[in-house]
Enzyme design. Structure first.
Site, PDB file in Angstrom:
ATOM      1  N   GLY A 117       0.821  -1.208   0.000  1.00  0.00           N
ATOM      2  CA  GLY A 117       0.000   0.000   0.000  1.00  0.00           C
ATOM      3  C   GLY A 117       0.848   1.247   0.000  1.00  0.00           C
ATOM      4  O   GLY A 117       1.984   1.242   0.473  1.00  0.00           O
ATOM      5  N   ASP A 118       0.297   2.310  -0.544  1.00  0.00           N
ATOM      6  CA  ASP A 118       0.962   3.605  -0.458  1.00  0.00           C
ATOM      7  C   ASP A 118      -0.102   4.689  -0.500  1.00  0.00           C
ATOM      8  O   ASP A 118      -1.148   4.524  -1.140  1.00  0.00           O
ATOM      9  CB  ASP A 118       1.957   3.821  -1.594  1.00  0.00           C
ATOM     10  CG  ASP A 118       2.896   4.973  -1.284  1.00  0.00           C
ATOM     11  OD1 ASP A 118       3.846   4.749  -0.498  1.00  0.00           O
ATOM     12  OD2 ASP A 118       2.669   6.089  -1.774  1.00  0.00           O
TER      13      ASP A 118
END
Length: 198
Positions: A74-75
């Site tokens: 995730g980012d």
């Protein structure tokens, strides 16, 4: 047998969201040089949204190449007028973030990628929009003093689940995505893969 789930992140908030939803995920830091990756992407003129997706994929692929099962990368990046904000380096930088966000609407480009055997198998992008009320310098100083070093772990210098709730007049998007993990679509995907009961 359902595939195991690993989080390619050292993020305490993402781990807490998964645990709260009953997901017993291992956590492995991907050891990605994010600053170098961002510099290269920005040098190419890549949009903030695409930068977030690329980083999420990079993290997931790196861990998935050596970890069996489903790996989540995730980012999250903050975009204000198409400019990417990074986590503030210190409390003065946090104050500057808040002054720039004051009275404006920004987007949290929240990307998630699931990889298996080193290959992306699912992607999702959530784009919550948050409107910050006009903030006085006195409020910003008081807020930063109270919230302290925790502000340095977030791109916007706020935590919605705490004092950061005082910053906003309007929020469009789901709570989980604002905290950095579009949890509901992710759970749906895990059910389709048999990693969770349907």
């Amino acid at each position: 047998m359902s595939p195991g789930i690993t989080l390619a992140s050292g993020s305490a908030s993402r781990r807490a969201l998964l645990a709260g939803a009953g997901i017993d995920a291992a956590s492995i830091k991907p050891n990605v040089d994010e600053d170098a990756a961002k510099a290269a992407m920005r040098g190419e003129g890549m949009s903030v949204r695409d930068q977030a997706m690329q980083l999420a994929e990079l993290k997931a692929m790196k861990v998935s190449a050596r970890t069996p099962g489903l790996v989540i990368g995730g980012d999250q990046m903050l975009s204000l007028d198409n400019e990417a904000f990074d986590k503030p380096a210190d409390l003065d930088a946090a104050r500057d973030h808040l002054r720039r966000l004051s009275g404006k609407t920004h987007t949290l480009e929240t990307a998630i990628v699931v990889c298996e055997n080193g290959t992306p198998v699912w992607r999702h992008m959530a784009r919550p929009r948050l409107t910050v009320r006009p903030l006085s310098d006195a409020f910003i100083d008081s807020y930063v003093e109270q919230a302290g070093e925790a502000l340095l772990s977030t791109v916007g210098a706020y935590q919605l689940e705490g004092l950061g709730a005082q910053l906003f007049t309007k929020i469009e998007g789901d709570y989980f995505s604002i905290l950095g993990l579009p949890l509901l679509p992710l759970l749906d995907y895990f059910r389709t893969r048999g990693a969770l009961e349907s």
